[in-house]
Write a protein that holds these residues in place. Structure first.
Motif, PDB file in Angstrom:
ATOM      1  N   LEU A  26       0.370  -1.398  -0.264  1.00 48.64           N
ATOM      2  CA  LEU A  26      -0.138  -0.149  -0.137  1.00 48.64           C
ATOM      3  C   LEU A  26       0.932   1.477  -0.372  1.00 48.64           C
ATOM      4  CD1 LEU A  26      -3.045  -1.112   2.310  1.00 48.64           C
ATOM      5  CD2 LEU A  26      -3.378  -0.786  -0.091  1.00 48.64           C
ATOM      6  N   ALA A  27       2.267   1.433   0.703  1.00 53.73           N
ATOM      7  CA  ALA A  27       2.774   2.558   0.609  1.00 53.73           C
ATOM      8  C   ALA A  27       3.659   2.917  -0.588  1.00 53.73           C
ATOM      9  CB  ALA A  27       3.667   2.206   1.542  1.00 53.73           C
ATOM     10  N   GLU A  28       3.903   1.614  -0.963  1.00 50.37           N
ATOM     11  CA  GLU A  28       4.154   1.415  -2.584  1.00 50.37           C
ATOM     12  C   GLU A  28       3.432   2.344  -3.741  1.00 50.37           C
ATOM     13  OE1 GLU A  28       5.740  -2.863  -3.909  1.00 50.37           O
ATOM     14  OE2 GLU A  28       6.929  -2.356  -2.815  1.00 50.37           O
ATOM     15  N   ASN A  29       2.088   1.861  -3.474  1.00 52.52           N
ATOM     16  CA  ASN A  29       0.964   2.143  -4.197  1.00 52.52           C
ATOM     17  C   ASN A  29       1.068   3.875  -3.822  1.00 52.52           C
ATOM     18  OD1 ASN A  29       0.094  -0.173  -5.211  1.00 52.52           O
ATOM     19  ND2 ASN A  29      -1.254   0.094  -4.031  1.00 52.52           N
ATOM     20  N   ILE A  30       1.132   4.402  -2.331  1.00 53.88           N
ATOM     21  CA  ILE A  30       0.817   6.301  -1.950  1.00 53.88           C
ATOM     22  C   ILE A  30       2.179   6.835  -3.119  1.00 53.88           C
ATOM     23  CG2 ILE A  30       0.732   7.790  -0.705  1.00 53.88           C
ATOM     24  CD1 ILE A  30      -0.435   5.369   1.078  1.00 53.88           C
ATOM     25  N   ALA A  31       3.004   6.010  -2.271  1.00 52.57           N
ATOM     26  CA  ALA A  31       4.149   6.662  -3.409  1.00 52.57           C
ATOM     27  C   ALA A  31       3.960   6.748  -4.856  1.00 52.57           C
ATOM     28  CB  ALA A  31       5.574   6.337  -3.132  1.00 52.57           C
ATOM     29  N   ASN A  32       3.377   5.843  -5.518  1.00 48.65           N
ATOM     30  CA  ASN A  32       3.645   6.133  -7.002  1.00 48.65           C
ATOM     31  C   ASN A  32       2.509   6.479  -7.799  1.00 48.65           C
ATOM     32  OD1 ASN A  32       6.422   4.622  -7.702  1.00 48.65           O
ATOM     33  ND2 ASN A  32       5.671   3.497  -6.083  1.00 48.65           N
ATOM     34  N   ALA A  33       1.405   6.985  -6.690  1.00 49.73           N
ATOM     35  CA  ALA A  33       0.168   7.799  -7.198  1.00 49.73           C
ATOM     36  C   ALA A  33       0.492   8.569  -8.284  1.00 49.73           C
ATOM     37  CB  ALA A  33      -0.470   8.716  -6.169  1.00 49.73           C
ATOM     38  N   ASP A  34       1.325   9.145  -9.006  1.00 45.82           N
ATOM     39  CA  ASP A  34       2.028  10.378  -9.649  1.00 45.82           C
ATOM     40  C   ASP A  34       2.244   9.934 -10.534  1.00 45.82           C
ATOM     41  OD1 ASP A  34      -0.207  12.638  -8.738  1.00 45.82           O
ATOM     42  OD2 ASP A  34       1.905  13.126  -7.762  1.00 45.82           O
ATOM     43  N   THR A  35       3.355   8.926 -10.059  1.00 44.52           N
ATOM     44  CA  THR A  35       4.047   8.112 -11.492  1.00 44.52           C
ATOM     45  C   THR A  35       2.908   7.334 -12.721  1.00 44.52           C
ATOM     46  OG1 THR A  35       5.306   7.180  -9.620  1.00 44.52           O
ATOM     47  CG2 THR A  35       5.393   6.070 -12.085  1.00 44.52           C
ATOM     48  N   PRO A  36       2.757   8.003 -13.868  1.00 45.15           N
ATOM     49  CA  PRO A  36       2.617   7.558 -14.910  1.00 45.15           C
ATOM     50  C   PRO A  36       2.871   5.880 -15.648  1.00 45.15           C
ATOM     51  CG  PRO A  36       3.782   9.344 -15.718  1.00 45.15           C
ATOM     52  CD  PRO A  36       3.899   8.598 -14.315  1.00 45.15           C
ATOM     53  N   LYS A  39       0.291   0.733 -11.512  1.00 45.18           N
ATOM     54  CA  LYS A  39      -0.626   0.379 -11.670  1.00 45.18           C
ATOM     55  C   LYS A  39      -0.863  -0.274  -9.911  1.00 45.18           C
ATOM     56  CE  LYS A  39      -1.979   0.075 -15.919  1.00 45.18           C
ATOM     57  NZ  LYS A  39      -2.506   1.235 -16.421  1.00 45.18           N
ATOM     58  N   ALA A  40      -2.027  -0.190  -9.242  1.00 43.33           N
ATOM     59  CA  ALA A  40      -2.327  -0.390  -8.289  1.00 43.33           C
ATOM     60  C   ALA A  40      -2.119  -1.633  -8.071  1.00 43.33           C
ATOM     61  CB  ALA A  40      -2.946   0.157  -7.241  1.00 43.33           C
ATOM     62  N   ARG A  41      -1.824  -2.088  -6.618  1.00 39.66           N
ATOM     63  CA  ARG A  41      -1.105  -3.395  -6.255  1.00 39.66           C
ATOM     64  C   ARG A  41      -2.223  -4.016  -4.277  1.00 39.66           C
ATOM     65  NH1 ARG A  41       3.811  -5.119  -6.669  1.00 39.66           N
ATOM     66  NH2 ARG A  41       4.244  -3.619  -5.347  1.00 39.66           N
ATOM     67  N   ASP A  42      -2.412  -4.731  -4.837  1.00 39.14           N
ATOM     68  CA  ASP A  42      -2.257  -5.266  -3.530  1.00 39.14           C
ATOM     69  C   ASP A  42      -2.556  -6.410  -3.105  1.00 39.14           C
ATOM     70  OD1 ASP A  42      -4.560  -4.638  -0.735  1.00 39.14           O
ATOM     71  OD2 ASP A  42      -5.734  -3.914  -1.494  1.00 39.14           O
ATOM     72  N   LEU A  43      -2.471  -7.082  -1.545  1.00 42.86           N
ATOM     73  CA  LEU A  43      -2.467  -8.344  -0.915  1.00 42.86           C
ATOM     74  C   LEU A  43      -4.059  -8.441  -0.699  1.00 42.86           C
ATOM     75  CD1 LEU A  43       0.022 -10.012  -0.122  1.00 42.86           C
ATOM     76  CD2 LEU A  43       0.074  -9.248   1.978  1.00 42.86           C
ATOM     77  N   ASP A  44      -4.099 -10.171  -1.088  1.00 40.90           N
ATOM     78  CA  ASP A  44      -5.378 -10.623  -0.423  1.00 40.90           C
ATOM     79  C   ASP A  44      -4.948 -11.053   0.519  1.00 40.90           C
ATOM     80  OD1 ASP A  44      -7.640 -12.824  -0.318  1.00 40.90           O
ATOM     81  OD2 ASP A  44      -7.861 -12.324  -2.517  1.00 40.90           O
ATOM     82  N   PHE A  45      -5.286 -11.565   1.656  1.00 41.85           N
ATOM     83  CA  PHE A  45      -5.244 -10.552   2.971  1.00 41.85           C
ATOM     84  C   PHE A  45      -5.744 -12.335   3.656  1.00 41.85           C
ATOM     85  CE2 PHE A  45      -6.098 -10.899   7.274  1.00 41.85           C
ATOM     86  CZ  PHE A  45      -4.492 -11.326   8.234  1.00 41.85           C
ATOM     87  N   GLN A  46      -7.051 -12.418   3.008  1.00 41.13           N
ATOM     88  CA  GLN A  46      -7.179 -13.704   3.680  1.00 41.13           C
ATOM     89  C   GLN A  46      -6.436 -15.131   2.947  1.00 41.13           C
ATOM     90  OE1 GLN A  46      -9.459 -14.378   6.134  1.00 41.13           O
ATOM     91  NE2 GLN A  46      -8.584 -16.729   6.365  1.00 41.13           N
ATOM     92  N   GLY A  89      -5.411   9.614 -17.888  1.00 39.94           N
ATOM     93  CA  GLY A  89      -4.331   9.356 -19.466  1.00 39.94           C
ATOM     94  C   GLY A  89      -3.229   9.649 -19.238  1.00 39.94           C
ATOM     95  N   ASP A  90      -3.100   9.151 -17.958  1.00 37.54           N
ATOM     96  CA  ASP A  90      -1.592   7.859 -17.523  1.00 37.54           C
ATOM     97  C   ASP A  90      -1.683   7.247 -17.877  1.00 37.54           C
ATOM     98  OD1 ASP A  90      -2.350   8.202 -15.292  1.00 37.54           O
ATOM     99  OD2 ASP A  90      -0.782   9.990 -14.236  1.00 37.54           O
ATOM    100  N   GLY A  91      -2.764   6.376 -17.318  1.00 35.66           N
ATOM    101  CA  GLY A  91      -2.400   4.908 -17.210  1.00 35.66           C
ATOM    102  C   GLY A  91      -2.083   4.716 -15.985  1.00 35.66           C
ATOM    103  N   ASN A  92      -2.200   5.190 -14.661  1.00 39.36           N
ATOM    104  CA  ASN A  92      -1.991   5.361 -13.182  1.00 39.36           C
ATOM    105  C   ASN A  92      -3.335   5.023 -12.846  1.00 39.36           C
ATOM    106  OD1 ASN A  92      -2.083   5.641 -10.613  1.00 39.36           O
ATOM    107  ND2 ASN A  92      -0.470   6.430 -10.709  1.00 39.36           N
ATOM    108  N   SER A  93      -3.477   3.612 -11.999  1.00 38.05           N
ATOM    109  CA  SER A  93      -4.371   2.832 -11.660  1.00 38.05           C
ATOM    110  C   SER A  93      -4.991   3.482 -10.029  1.00 38.05           C
ATOM    111  CB  SER A  93      -4.687   1.863 -11.664  1.00 38.05           C
ATOM    112  OG  SER A  93      -4.215   1.121 -11.076  1.00 38.05           O
ATOM    113  N   VAL A  94      -3.824   4.367  -9.313  1.00 39.67           N
ATOM    114  CA  VAL A  94      -3.582   4.384  -8.138  1.00 39.67           C
ATOM    115  C   VAL A  94      -4.958   5.837  -7.380  1.00 39.67           C
ATOM    116  CG1 VAL A  94      -2.516   5.648  -6.220  1.00 39.67           C
ATOM    117  CG2 VAL A  94      -1.477   3.646  -7.772  1.00 39.67           C
TER     118      VAL A  94
END
Length: 133
Positions: A26-36, A39-46, A89-94
């Motif tokens: 999640l921290a990587e996603n936040i850090a890359n919020a403006d990176t063209p 793609k946002a990632r997540d961990l399936d906790f269960q 338009g920049d392909g970022n999904s965050v």
């Protein structure tokens, strides 16, 4: 009489490891919020917790240096997240708001597991040293 830490602590040690890895993702996603193109990632906790518990219960000791090591990585549980918002338009999904909320929720759940484990450890300590101290 031996103390079974697995029975005493339950799933919480594995949950802490999974929550730690999820916080990193999640921290990587936040850090890359403006990176063209990011793609946002997540961990399936269960799924990650189930896999961690299966690895722990089926863990095998390496008896020789040339035996294969069993991977404990959570890489397989990390998936790309389906975006909730249209492409900007920049392909970022965050979605920064979703990421911050998920990060905060994960932090609270991490703290809950830490509080539980601390309580259990203090209880075991009290049982070992005597309850009068």
């Amino acid at each position: 009489m031996a103390i079974s830490f697995e029975k005493a602590f339950g799933m919480h040690p594995e949950a802490l490891l999974v929550r730690d890895k999820r916080a990193q993702v999640l921290a990587e996603n936040i850090a890359n919020a403006d990176t063209p193109g990011y793609k946002a990632r997540d961990l399936d906790f269960q799924q990650a917790l189930n896999n961690a518990r299966a690895r722990q219960s089926g863990a095998m000791a390496r008896t020789h240096d040339q035996h294969f090591a069993i991977s404990t990585s959570l890489q397989h549980e990390t998936k790309f997240r389906n975006p909730d918002q249209p492409d900007t338009g920049d392909g970022n999904s965050v979605d920064i708001h979703r990421e911050r909320n998920a990060f905060m929720q994960n932090s609270l759940e991490y703290q809950a597991s830490m509080t539980f484990l601390n309580s259990r450890i203090m209880g075991l300590k009290k049982a070992i040293t005597g309850g009068g101290q």
